[in-house]
Design a protein around this motif. Structure first.
Motif, PDB file in Angstrom:
ATOM      1  N   LYS A 138       5.883   6.009   2.228  1.00  0.00           N
ATOM      2  CA  LYS A 138       5.425   7.444   2.144  1.00  0.00           C
ATOM      3  C   LYS A 138       5.780   8.268   3.599  1.00  0.00           C
ATOM      4  N   PRO A 140      -4.313   3.250  -2.801  1.00  0.00           N
ATOM      5  CA  PRO A 140      -4.193   3.633  -1.223  1.00  0.00           C
ATOM      6  C   PRO A 140      -3.733   5.141  -0.994  1.00  0.00           C
ATOM      7  N   LEU A 141      -2.579   5.432  -1.593  1.00  0.00           N
ATOM      8  CA  LEU A 141      -1.998   6.699  -1.319  1.00  0.00           C
ATOM      9  C   LEU A 141      -3.057   7.822  -1.757  1.00  0.00           C
ATOM     10  N   CYS A 167       0.825  -1.303  -0.008  1.00  0.00           N
ATOM     11  CA  CYS A 167      -0.001  -0.013  -0.122  1.00  0.00           C
ATOM     12  C   CYS A 167       1.008   1.319  -0.092  1.00  0.00           C
ATOM     13  N   GLN A 168       2.110   1.343   0.576  1.00  0.00           N
ATOM     14  CA  GLN A 168       3.255   2.225   0.350  1.00  0.00           C
ATOM     15  C   GLN A 168       2.799   3.412   1.597  1.00  0.00           C
ATOM     16  N   TYR A 169       2.149   2.979   2.465  1.00  0.00           N
ATOM     17  CA  TYR A 169       1.906   3.868   3.491  1.00  0.00           C
ATOM     18  C   TYR A 169       3.370   4.091   4.232  1.00  0.00           C
ATOM     19  N   ASN A 198     -11.144   4.768   5.059  1.00  0.00           N
ATOM     20  CA  ASN A 198     -11.032   4.765   3.466  1.00  0.00           C
ATOM     21  C   ASN A 198     -11.644   3.381   2.949  1.00  0.00           C
ATOM     22  N   SER A 203      -6.112   7.439  -1.724  1.00  0.00           N
ATOM     23  CA  SER A 203      -7.192   7.328  -0.849  1.00  0.00           C
ATOM     24  C   SER A 203      -7.001   8.257   0.645  1.00  0.00           C
ATOM     25  N   LEU A 204      -5.599   8.227   0.957  1.00  0.00           N
ATOM     26  CA  LEU A 204      -5.321   9.237   2.245  1.00  0.00           C
ATOM     27  C   LEU A 204      -5.567  10.761   1.468  1.00  0.00           C
TER      28      LEU A 204
END
Lengths: 67, 356, 245
Positions: A19, C222-223, A14-16, C213, C225-226
């Motif tokens: 990031k 996903p990014l 998801c790459q959270y 989300n 969605s943030l």
């Protein structure tokens, strides 16, 4: 000195963590796990400060942190 | 033992408390309002918990929760209110949660009539909710039976880890009769009953102990769960309860349950004096149905079965037909929509059959 | 080196969840596990799961749980808590479960001041069933049952459950958080802990509404969605403590 361990089978890319890591330790790798996700790997472990932000953000509880 | 004069609904509630019921949730609906009202006064006296749920739906779900802690729990309603509980009952059956509920039945379908009827037979015995589950269903014909059946229902529920239904028509629910109440379970007995459920109860076991997982649906293995439940249902033939009244030499046999049976019995006493050989098969469990009682009739003697119910169209008659098969004609004597079966109607129907 | 961040014991070892990549259900269930670990109350905890993606947690959590009929978790939790007051009961519900089909049970449990903790996951859409409109879907936001987007005249306005429950006298604690940033993840964890501590102290109904989300049904990675949470959801659902008695 600090390090993270990512459980590759749980990672969904998801790459959270990528990031939000303040030190650029992590990146999406080029191998896939059993579910077909290109799981995240450490690419700059030396820069890790053990802040655990990656582990906190991870929706899959894939990361454990050592300091 | 002391006899007391009690109303059906209140007697059901008192019997439940004496059986160890320590949680009740319900919503007002006529003709069973006395049940939640009685529990509201009585449960705090024994350290139990009463909640007037915001609806019948909320109430069955509160019972689902309370019962899943291993606590003896109950809800009640009437007809259309029971419909609202369908999903919750199905969840209890699926998750194998013991609980008892009562339907003080009134006219239907829909909001129907607030007056007594027996129009929930199919719902009670065949389809209380989705998924094809089964329950033991008891049909009292006196306030004493309502007490005894409710008291024992909790043991059956516990034995089978399954919901049990008291199908009580609105006449038995609202009439008052002299009764004997069962022994009150002690606090120690009630605590032991709850403790016996501890292994599966959803109360908090932590991670090193076998978990209390209440699963009202099995993501992986619903079929296996169905097979297991069906095997349990198949053991219920031993739990059939029936009253056979004057059937040994009967030429006309009445099939009736609840208040209709009561009225029919009174008619039989009169008809016998007229020389008419009439008897009664009264299912006390309407599920499982007492097929054996119909099986052992001498069909060379029996010339007709009279199905007496307060339901139009008739419902129990289908189980009677299945029991009797083609061995003799089946007639019906019916009232519906809140109209009470009169003894005169039964007398007239039997006399008419007798002339044929 | 010592371990400074351990996987919670509240999630099955070697869990590979069925949640979509980036779905915050996984984050929240992890946080709940961590709180239960730190409070050392896992052996008296029972979760009541709603129907929807939230229900998938049944297989991932290591402690007692039950699945309630859709919308009814607050009623089921009421029954558990009243029958077994020593149990720490929390509900875990999505926006359909809590605010649509379950609206009656949710408001009534809050109004009775039931001593339970509610974790309400608000992502403005129905996930499990494929993206239908939720009571919390934003105006203009498309859904499979509102293909032109939510229109006020036809669909009404998004529901703000913290504010709605704030009209009742009984609730003890209502806070809205999110998990879209590390700081917000920590705030969510603190809020969950507070809700559980309130229950142990008998303070009454506590709810944490978590703006979450649904990358799949939002049609975003996903990014992104943030970003959607930050730019669209949070202006509609402001974060913060709405009530703290």
């Amino acid at each position: 000195m600090a390090k993270v361990e990512i459980r590759s089978e749980s990672c969904k890319s998801c790459q959270y963590c990528v990031k939000f890591c303040p030190k650029g330790v992590l990146a999406v790798g080029d191998k896939v796990n059993a579910k077909g996700y290109e799981y995240v790997v450490p690419v700059n472990m030396d820069a890790c400060i053990g802040c655990s932000i990656c582990a906190r953000m991870c929706p899959d509880a894939a990361i454990e942190v050592y300091k | 033992m002391a006899r007391v004069f009690m109303k059906g609904c209140e007697a059901i509630a008192e019997a439940a408390v004496r059986a160890g019921c320590r949680f009740f949730a319900g919503y007002p609906i006529t003709p069973q309002n006395e049940i939640p009202e009685y529990f509201a006064r009585r449960l705090p006296e024994v350290g139990g918990s009463f909640v007037q749920g915001e609806s019948e739906v909320a109430s069955i779900n509160m019972v689902y929760g309370a019962a899943s802690t291993g606590t003896r729990s109950m809800t009640s309603s009437s007809s259309c209110g029971i419909s609202l509980k369908s999903e919750g009952i199905s969840y209890c059956a699926s998750a194998r949660i013991p609980m008892v509920f009562a339907n003080i039945s009134r006219g239907g379908p829909g909001v129907g009539s607030i007056h007594p009827a027996q129009q929930d037979y199919f719902q009670a015995t065949k389809a209380s909710g989705n998924g094809g589950f089964e329950m033991l269903v008891f049909a009292p014909a006196t306030v004493q039976e309502a007490i005894d059946m409710t008291y024992k229902a909790f043991d059956y529920a516990q034995r089978d880890r399954n919901p049990v239904l008291i199908l009580c028509d609105g006449v038995i629910g609202t009439m008052m009769e002299p009764v004997v109440l069962p022994e009150m379970k002690t606090d120690e007995e009630v605590a032991a009953l709850k403790e016996a459920n501890k292994e599966w109860a959803c109360i908090g076991h932590g991670k090193d102990v076998k978990r209390g997982w209440i699963e009202p649906g099995h993501w992986r293995g619903q079929e296996n769960a169905n097979i297991e439940a069906a095997a349990m249902y198949a053991t219920w033939e031993k739990d059939v309860q029936v009253e056979e009244y004057m059937v040994e030499d009967a030429e006309i046999v009445i099939a009736a349950y609840g208040i209709s049976a009561r009225t029919s019995q009174s008619a039989i006493d009169i008809l016998r004096k007229e020389g008419i050989k009439v008897g009664l098969i009264r299912p006390m469990t309407v599920h499982p149905f007492p097929y054996a009682s119909f099986e052992k009739l001498d069909y060379s003697k029996v010339k007709a079965i009279l199905d007496v119910e307060m339901s139009i169209p008739a419902q129990m008659v289908y189980d009677v037909k299945q029991a009797v098969k083609d061995r003799c004609p089946i007639e019906t004597c019916l009232r519906s929509g809140g109209e009470i079966m009169s003894r005169n109607a039964v007398l007239a129907a039997v006399r008419k059959l007798n002339e044929k | 080196m010592e371990k400074v961040y351990s996987r919670t014991t509240g999630i099955c070892k070697d869990m590979v969840s069925g949640f979509c990549p980036g779905c915050m259900h996984g984050t929240v269930i992890k946080l709940i596990g961590e709180v239960l670990d730190e409070m050392n109350v896992m052996d008296k905890t029972a979760a009541v799961l709603g129907i929807g993606c939230c229900g998938l947690n049944m297989e991932y959590m290591t402690y007692d749980n039950t699945t309630a009929p859709h919308g009814r978790a607050c009623a089921v939790a009421t029954g558990i808590k009243r029958a077994n007051p020593d149990t720490l009961v929390y509900t875990y519900q999505g926006d359909g479960d809590f605010a649509s089909i379950g609206l009656g049970e949710s408001v009534s449990a809050a109004n009775r001041g039931e001593n339970i903790s509610v974790i309400f996951i608000n992502n403005g859409i129905y996930g499990m069933t494929g993206g239908q409109m939720a009571p919390t879907t934003l105006l203009g936001m498309k859904a499979s049952t509102a293909p032109k987007g939510r229109i006020a005249e036809e669909h009404g306005y998004p529901m703000h459950m913290c504010e709605i429950l704030n009209q009742l006298t009984a609730p003890a604690y209502l806070e809205r958080t999110s998990c879209n940033t590390p700081a917000n993840v920590m705030k969510t964890k603190k809020a969950i802990r507070k809700a559980f501590e309130n229950q142990l102290n008998g303070k009454g109904f506590s709810m944490v509404e978590i703006v979450s989300n649904c990358p799949t049904n939002w049609g975003l990675d996903p990014l992104d969605s943030l970003k959607f949470i930050e730019e669209k959801m949070l202006p509609e659902y402001p974060l913060g403590v709405i009530r703290d008695k």
